[in-house]
Enzyme design. Structure first.
Site, mmCIF file in Angstrom:
data_model
loop_
_atom_site.group_PDB
_atom_site.id
_atom_site.type_symbol
_atom_site.label_atom_id
_atom_site.label_comp_id
_atom_site.label_asym_id
_atom_site.label_seq_id
_atom_site.Cartn_x
_atom_site.Cartn_y
_atom_site.Cartn_z
ATOM 1 C CB SER A 21 -16.580 7.998 -7.384
ATOM 2 O OG SER A 21 -15.676 8.995 -7.802
ATOM 3 N N GLY A 24 -19.080 8.431 -0.316
ATOM 4 C CA GLY A 24 -19.201 7.583 0.874
ATOM 5 C C GLY A 24 -20.009 6.326 0.644
ATOM 6 C CG ASP A 156 -18.270 4.181 -14.071
ATOM 7 O OD1 ASP A 156 -18.564 5.303 -14.519
ATOM 8 O OD2 ASP A 156 -17.788 3.983 -12.941
ATOM 9 C CB THR A 196 -34.145 15.330 -7.206
ATOM 10 O OG1 THR A 196 -35.085 15.875 -8.129
ATOM 11 C CG2 THR A 196 -34.474 15.799 -5.809
ATOM 12 C CD GLN A 200 -35.793 13.696 -11.561
ATOM 13 O OE1 GLN A 200 -36.236 13.696 -12.706
ATOM 14 N NE2 GLN A 200 -35.978 14.718 -10.740
ATOM 15 C CB CYS A 394 5.410 -1.259 7.634
ATOM 16 S SG CYS A 394 6.031 -2.540 6.538
ATOM 17 C CD GLU A 418 11.885 0.293 0.048
ATOM 18 O OE1 GLU A 418 11.850 -0.216 1.176
ATOM 19 O OE2 GLU A 418 10.885 0.800 -0.509
ATOM 20 C CG HIS A 525 0.940 -2.403 7.741
ATOM 21 N ND1 HIS A 525 1.162 -1.087 7.404
ATOM 22 C CD2 HIS A 525 1.766 -3.135 6.970
ATOM 23 C CE1 HIS A 525 2.087 -1.025 6.460
ATOM 24 N NE2 HIS A 525 2.470 -2.265 6.174
ATOM 25 C CD GLU A 527 -1.447 0.360 9.413
ATOM 26 O OE1 GLU A 527 -0.842 -0.032 10.430
ATOM 27 O OE2 GLU A 527 -0.875 0.581 8.322
HETATM 28 N N1 GLN Z 1 9.194 -0.506 1.747
HETATM 29 C C1 GLN Z 1 9.283 -1.323 2.898
HETATM 30 C C2 GLN Z 1 9.357 -2.807 2.576
HETATM 31 O O1 GLN Z 1 9.009 -3.193 1.504
HETATM 32 C C3 GLN Z 1 8.130 -1.050 3.842
HETATM 33 C C4 GLN Z 1 6.815 -1.449 3.315
HETATM 34 C C5 GLN Z 1 5.652 -0.858 4.066
HETATM 35 O O2 GLN Z 1 5.806 0.113 4.770
HETATM 36 N N2 GLN Z 1 4.473 -1.427 3.899
HETATM 37 O O3 GLN Z 1 9.760 -3.597 3.399
#
Ligand code: GLN
Length: 549
Positions: A21, A24, A156, A196, A200, A394, A418, A525, A527
């Site tokens: 694994s 890529g 696997d 190789t 194989q 977040c 938290e 998020h 991203e």
């Molecule tokens: N721990 C935080 C929450 O649960 C932030 C979570 C996160 O960053 N995805 O709200």
């Protein structure tokens, strides 16, 4: 047989991994999807995760990599992120399955007497469920071609049932199903030649499950030479042109272009009897050229805690963040120099914070729990006081609000519940609807997950980024800015530039220009939705600000 109509519309390409694994396979699967999409076909991609976990939400990111959240809220494998980034699309939850999710359905059906009193067996019922899930994804996505990446490595135990499902599909409809193996070809220093043999063996192991690859993608440090191609072809039962060279590349976004050097999309389309239309990879090539042409570095620090697995830095935990930084940087002609900063070091030695002076921008990404939190808050304070562009994702937004409450608004005993449930000033608190989940220990798929709308205030940095008032972004959290403190925080200067439409939940916090050139955090998020052809707006603005440092 249920789902017998699957063959009507789609062609199915299964991707198996050989030898080991981490070579890529996800990028290769995404790249195959990309070059077929570039031929004008509608393509979708499915990930099969052989884990018994029902979804990826309960897997530790340091072991399994990032938990990628779909728009629907399903918590999935990071490869789903690769597919979305390469295909420049949004994928539905039909496109992800695990051993756990498949069995969960089968067991539920059994309880509902859907099998009509039959003994329920791995074959045909579990494999049938796998096939049905794949077919369903084909129709939900209205796909002409479906890429199915089988996680793990050939041989696997845990992916046997998926390989068997693939075999059955090919057996029923040989012209609609194609098998591709991504295999590793080592180049041991001491021997000085590519070997190789492992490939194989991997093919033989796949053969013993009744599957013969149609195409072998040979991953290696360098291009596979003609001699090695001949050897793999001869021993693995494919023709030489069906052995595709996949050398290491500096940017993953080059991989589709590299595959096309070996004519991979034409080979695939011919084998699947699909019409070969002209390729359109123009925009993609433009981005790849930007990657290779960019020369000016931009130094971005990611302050987190998840970095070590043994002696390795496991950057897979933050893959979407890294890719989003790349999209935003290269599209502004900058080479990102991403540095991992372990926040715990700042707790042990606050003097070390000075190293942040040399950064163009700082990010505190998503996270959970206590470890390294005070170090992250110290880094955020440093970024604020030294006017270094900051983006909080977040947890990074929640901690930015805590830092502000403590050091600007002057509140005492500020924390998130938290970490400190009894804190006197819980500026970040558990969302009401989450309290029951926590009391009852319901952790799987219970966070506030996936797309939620956010309303943006005009005249803010958030508005400058998105250029519109109504957006949707993906979430994964249980805690939120405590509404009780909003007035006080605003009075001290903090701007909540994005909120839920009913204004109850704070989605984006930022500092005004008078206090900082760019300090912004989002409860969502950003991203997850950034792609090379459509960089995430907040990342884009962050890099724009970082360019001026
Ligand atoms: N721990 C935080 C929450 O649960 C932030 C979570 C996160 O960053 N995805 O709200």
């Amino acid at each position: 047989m249920k789902g017998k109509n699957w063959e009507k519309n789609a062609k199915y390409i299964f991707i198996f991994g050989g030898v080991m694994s981490g070579i890529g396979k996800g990028v290769a699967a995404s790249s195959i999807a990309k070059i077929i999409q570039a031929r004008g076909l509608s393509v979708t991609a499915i990930k099969i995760d052989p884990y018994v976990n029902v979804d990826a939400g309960t897997m530790n990111p340091t072991e399994h990599g990032e938990v990628f959240v779909l728009a629907s809220g399903l918590e999935t494998d990071q490869d789903m992120g690769n597919y979305e980034r390469f295909l420049n699309t949004t994928l539905p939850p039909t496109n992800y399955m695990t051993t756990g999710s498949v069995y969960r359905h089968v067991i539920q059906k059994e309880r509902d007497l859907d099998y009509g009193g039959k003994c329920v067996q791995v074959i045909p019922h579990v494999t049938g469920e796998v096939i049905e899930t794949i077919e369903n994804a084909a129709s939900v996505n209205e796909a002409e071609v479906v890429i199915i990446e089988v996680g793990g490595t050939t041989g696997d135990y845990e992916n046997d049932m998926f390989t068997e499902a693939a075999r059955q599909m090919k057996m029923c409809h040989p012209n609609n199903v194609l098998f591709v193996m991504i295999s590793y070809v080592p180049y041991p220093n001491k021997i000085g030649e590519m070997k190789t043999k492992p490939t194989q063996q991997a093919v033989r192991s796949l053969n013993s499950a009744g599957v013969q690859p149609d195409i072998i993608i040979a991953r290696s440090e360098q291009d596979i030479d003609k001699k090695r191609k001949e050897k793999i072809a001869l021993f693995c039962n494919v023709s030489e042109k069906e052995v595709i060279s996949a050398p290491d590349v500096s940017s993953i976004y080059e991989v589709p272009l590299n595959f096309e050097k070996d004519d991979l999309s034409s080979i695939i389309l011919k084998k699947l009897s699909l019409q070969i239309k002209q390729t359109n990879l123009k925009k993609w090539k433009k981005f790849v050229n930007k990657v290779s042409d960019a020369k000016i570095p931009i130094k971005i620090g990611i302050v987190g805690k998840y970095f070590g697995t043994g002696d390795c830095i496991f950057s897979d935990s933050y893959i979407s963040v890294i890719e989003a930084i790349k999209h935003a940087s290269y599209s502004q002609d900058r080479v990102p120099d991403i540095q991992w900063i372990n926040s715990e070091a700042y707790e042990k030695d606050p003097q070390k914070l000075c190293e942040l002076e040399g950064f163009n921008g700082i990010i505190v990404p998503g996270g959970f729990g206590e470890r390294g939190v005070e170090g992250k808050i110290a880094a955020i304070q440093y970024a604020r006081e030294h006017k270094i562009p900051y983006l909080g994702l977040c947890y990074g937004m929640q901690l930015m609000v805590i830092e502000f409450a403590r050091n600007v608004a002057g509140l005492k005993d500020v924390h998130t519940t938290e970490i400190k449930p009894q804190t006197k000033c819980p500026v970040i608190d558990l969302m009401i609807e989450q309290k029951k989940n926590m009391q009852e220990h319901h952790y799987g798929a219970t966070m506030r997950l996936g797309n939620y709308p956010c309303k943006i205030k005009k005249g803010t940095k958030a508005f400058e980024a998105y250029k519109k008032m109504n957006i949707k972004e993906r979430h994964r959290h249980r805690y939120e800015v405590n509404p009780r403190y909003i007035k006080q925080l605003e009075k001290a200067g903090l701007i909540f530039s994005g909120t839920s439409p009913n204004k109850q939940l704070m989605e984006i916090a930022e500092l005004p220009q008078s206090m900082h050139p760019f300090m912004l955090g989002s409860q969502f998020h950003p991203e997850f939705t950034s792609t090379p052809l459509r960089p995430g707006p907040l990342f884009f603005q962050f890099i724009k600000a970082a360019k001026n440092v």
